[in-house]
Design a protein around this motif. Structure first.
Motif, PDB file in Angstrom:
ATOM      1  N   THR A  98       0.822  -1.208   0.000  1.00 29.91           N
ATOM      2  CA  THR A  98       0.000   0.000   0.000  1.00 29.91           C
ATOM      3  C   THR A  98       0.859   1.263   0.000  1.00 29.91           C
ATOM      4  O   THR A  98       1.946   1.293   0.583  1.00 29.91           O
ATOM      5  CB  THR A  98      -0.958   0.016   1.200  1.00 29.91           C
ATOM      6  OG1 THR A  98      -0.212   0.031   2.409  1.00 29.91           O
ATOM      7  CG2 THR A  98      -1.884  -1.189   1.171  1.00 29.91           C
ATOM      8  N   SER A  99       0.315   2.274  -0.675  1.00 31.44           N
ATOM      9  CA  SER A  99       1.017   3.546  -0.803  1.00 31.44           C
ATOM     10  C   SER A  99       0.035   4.597  -1.297  1.00 31.44           C
ATOM     11  O   SER A  99      -1.115   4.286  -1.616  1.00 31.44           O
ATOM     12  CB  SER A  99       2.157   3.418  -1.811  1.00 31.44           C
ATOM     13  OG  SER A  99       1.612   3.196  -3.102  1.00 31.44           O
ATOM     14  N   GLU A 100       0.507   5.807  -1.428  1.00 31.94           N
ATOM     15  CA  GLU A 100      -0.319   6.872  -1.989  1.00 31.94           C
ATOM     16  C   GLU A 100      -0.713   6.523  -3.430  1.00 31.94           C
ATOM     17  O   GLU A 100      -1.844   6.753  -3.843  1.00 31.94           O
ATOM     18  CB  GLU A 100       0.439   8.199  -1.947  1.00 31.94           C
ATOM     19  CG  GLU A 100      -0.385   9.367  -2.435  1.00 31.94           C
ATOM     20  CD  GLU A 100       0.353  10.686  -2.315  1.00 31.94           C
ATOM     21  OE1 GLU A 100      -0.257  11.701  -2.696  1.00 31.94           O
ATOM     22  OE2 GLU A 100       1.504  10.719  -1.839  1.00 31.94           O
ATOM     23  N   VAL A 157      -3.624   3.835  -3.483  1.00 37.55           N
ATOM     24  CA  VAL A 157      -4.988   4.301  -3.207  1.00 37.55           C
ATOM     25  C   VAL A 157      -5.548   5.190  -4.315  1.00 37.55           C
ATOM     26  O   VAL A 157      -6.765   5.334  -4.433  1.00 37.55           O
ATOM     27  CB  VAL A 157      -5.123   5.015  -1.843  1.00 37.55           C
ATOM     28  CG1 VAL A 157      -4.768   4.081  -0.703  1.00 37.55           C
ATOM     29  CG2 VAL A 157      -4.301   6.279  -1.779  1.00 37.55           C
ATOM     30  N   LYS A 158      -4.695   5.772  -5.133  1.00 32.14           N
ATOM     31  CA  LYS A 158      -5.147   6.674  -6.195  1.00 32.14           C
ATOM     32  C   LYS A 158      -5.431   5.969  -7.519  1.00 32.14           C
ATOM     33  O   LYS A 158      -6.102   6.534  -8.377  1.00 32.14           O
ATOM     34  CB  LYS A 158      -4.116   7.782  -6.421  1.00 32.14           C
ATOM     35  CG  LYS A 158      -4.071   8.777  -5.283  1.00 32.14           C
ATOM     36  CD  LYS A 158      -3.081   9.872  -5.567  1.00 32.14           C
ATOM     37  CE  LYS A 158      -3.101  10.902  -4.443  1.00 32.14           C
ATOM     38  NZ  LYS A 158      -2.141  11.973  -4.692  1.00 32.14           N
ATOM     39  N   LYS A 164       3.492  -1.550   4.089  1.00 32.49           N
ATOM     40  CA  LYS A 164       3.312  -0.114   3.857  1.00 32.49           C
ATOM     41  C   LYS A 164       4.558   0.437   3.158  1.00 32.49           C
ATOM     42  O   LYS A 164       5.652   0.375   3.703  1.00 32.49           O
ATOM     43  CB  LYS A 164       3.127   0.624   5.180  1.00 32.49           C
ATOM     44  CG  LYS A 164       1.845   0.321   5.904  1.00 32.49           C
ATOM     45  CD  LYS A 164       1.783   1.158   7.175  1.00 32.49           C
ATOM     46  CE  LYS A 164       0.507   0.949   7.931  1.00 32.49           C
ATOM     47  NZ  LYS A 164       0.443   1.830   9.118  1.00 32.49           N
ATOM     48  N   ASP A 168       4.462   3.583   2.256  1.00 26.09           N
ATOM     49  CA  ASP A 168       4.434   4.882   2.919  1.00 26.09           C
ATOM     50  C   ASP A 168       3.290   4.832   3.935  1.00 26.09           C
ATOM     51  O   ASP A 168       2.723   3.769   4.171  1.00 26.09           O
ATOM     52  CB  ASP A 168       4.310   6.039   1.919  1.00 26.09           C
ATOM     53  CG  ASP A 168       3.029   5.997   1.091  1.00 26.09           C
ATOM     54  OD1 ASP A 168       1.985   5.485   1.574  1.00 26.09           O
ATOM     55  OD2 ASP A 168       3.056   6.479  -0.054  1.00 26.09           O
ATOM     56  N   GLU A 169       2.946   5.940   4.532  1.00 24.88           N
ATOM     57  CA  GLU A 169       1.950   5.944   5.612  1.00 24.88           C
ATOM     58  C   GLU A 169       0.533   6.278   5.153  1.00 24.88           C
ATOM     59  O   GLU A 169      -0.311   6.648   5.964  1.00 24.88           O
ATOM     60  CB  GLU A 169       2.389   6.902   6.723  1.00 24.88           C
ATOM     61  CG  GLU A 169       3.632   6.430   7.472  1.00 24.88           C
ATOM     62  CD  GLU A 169       3.464   5.060   8.112  1.00 24.88           C
ATOM     63  OE1 GLU A 169       2.404   4.781   8.720  1.00 24.88           O
ATOM     64  OE2 GLU A 169       4.403   4.247   7.989  1.00 24.88           O
ATOM     65  N   THR A 170       0.248   6.138   3.877  1.00 20.33           N
ATOM     66  CA  THR A 170      -1.080   6.441   3.355  1.00 20.33           C
ATOM     67  C   THR A 170      -2.104   5.440   3.888  1.00 20.33           C
ATOM     68  O   THR A 170      -1.858   4.239   3.896  1.00 20.33           O
ATOM     69  CB  THR A 170      -1.078   6.397   1.809  1.00 20.33           C
ATOM     70  OG1 THR A 170      -0.083   7.311   1.339  1.00 20.33           O
ATOM     71  CG2 THR A 170      -2.427   6.766   1.234  1.00 20.33           C
ATOM     72  N   ARG A 171      -3.250   5.967   4.310  1.00 17.56           N
ATOM     73  CA  ARG A 171      -4.348   5.111   4.796  1.00 17.56           C
ATOM     74  C   ARG A 171      -5.039   4.449   3.613  1.00 17.56           C
ATOM     75  O   ARG A 171      -5.168   5.039   2.552  1.00 17.56           O
ATOM     76  CB  ARG A 171      -5.353   5.935   5.579  1.00 17.56           C
ATOM     77  CG  ARG A 171      -4.786   6.518   6.868  1.00 17.56           C
ATOM     78  CD  ARG A 171      -5.854   7.275   7.592  1.00 17.56           C
ATOM     79  NE  ARG A 171      -7.003   6.401   7.754  1.00 17.56           N
ATOM     80  CZ  ARG A 171      -7.500   6.000   8.915  1.00 17.56           C
ATOM     81  NH1 ARG A 171      -6.965   6.421  10.014  1.00 17.56           N
ATOM     82  NH2 ARG A 171      -8.536   5.208   8.974  1.00 17.56           N
TER      83      ARG A 171
END
Length: 169
Positions: free
Chosen positions: A69-71, A74-75, A101, A103-106
């Motif tokens: 998962t990352s920014e 999610v996009k 993860k 990065d820290e993107t939810r």
């Protein structure tokens, strides 16, 4: 009913993060953990609908999904659909989703309270943790299987006692 899975792990990630997925896949392969990485199945998937492939891999063929998962994740349009497929497949299956993860993107639907791993160019460490987790889960027998084993043992004991009584009567 008990089910064997084609893959222990399927990797779910954004196309831009393929290099990370390939590192983790190589580490899993080195540890004899079966995995699904779509780039290794191009020939068999050629001409098939992406939705059907995803539903088969994430919903039927795979014991666990490893989400990177990352920014970016999610996009992206397709990873959001894939994430929904994975979350539906996860219903009623504890520990179905493992998360790394980048990065820290939810990520909607994947609680931040779940234990996850962080990417730090540590593919071997991640593969070791996954292999250990799979080994722990392998040692767990579903209640249904335990019940079946007890029934089978009881039947064998009853037959043994009956044969013993008949033999010595």
């Amino acid at each position: 009913m008990f089910k064997d899975y084609k893959y222990n792990i399927a990797l779910s990630f954004a196309e831009e993060e393929l290099a990370v997925a390939e590192q983790i896949a190589a580490a899993l392969k080195a540890k004899d953990v079966s995995y699904y990485l779509y780039t290794e199945h191009t020939a068999e998937n050629l001409g098939k609908k992406l939705m059907k492939i995803s539903q088969q891999v994430y919903g039927v063929d795979t014991k666990h999904v490893l989400m990177l998962t990352s920014e970016i994740f999610v996009k992206k349009y397709w990873t959001s659909i894939e994430s929904q497929i994975v979350q539906i497949a996860a219903e009623g299956k504890p520990d179905f989703i493992f998360r790394v993860k980048l990065d820290e993107t939810r990520v909607d639907g994947v609680p931040d309270t779940n234990v996850s791993l962080k990417w730090n160019n540590n593919a071997n460490e991640i593969a070791d943790i996954i292999k250990n987790k799979l080994a722990l889960k392998q040692g767990e027998q579903p209640q249904e299987k335990q019940r079946l084993n007890k029934v089978l043992i009881s039947i064998v004991l009853i037959i043994t006692v009956a044969v013993f009584i008949m033999w010595y009567s």
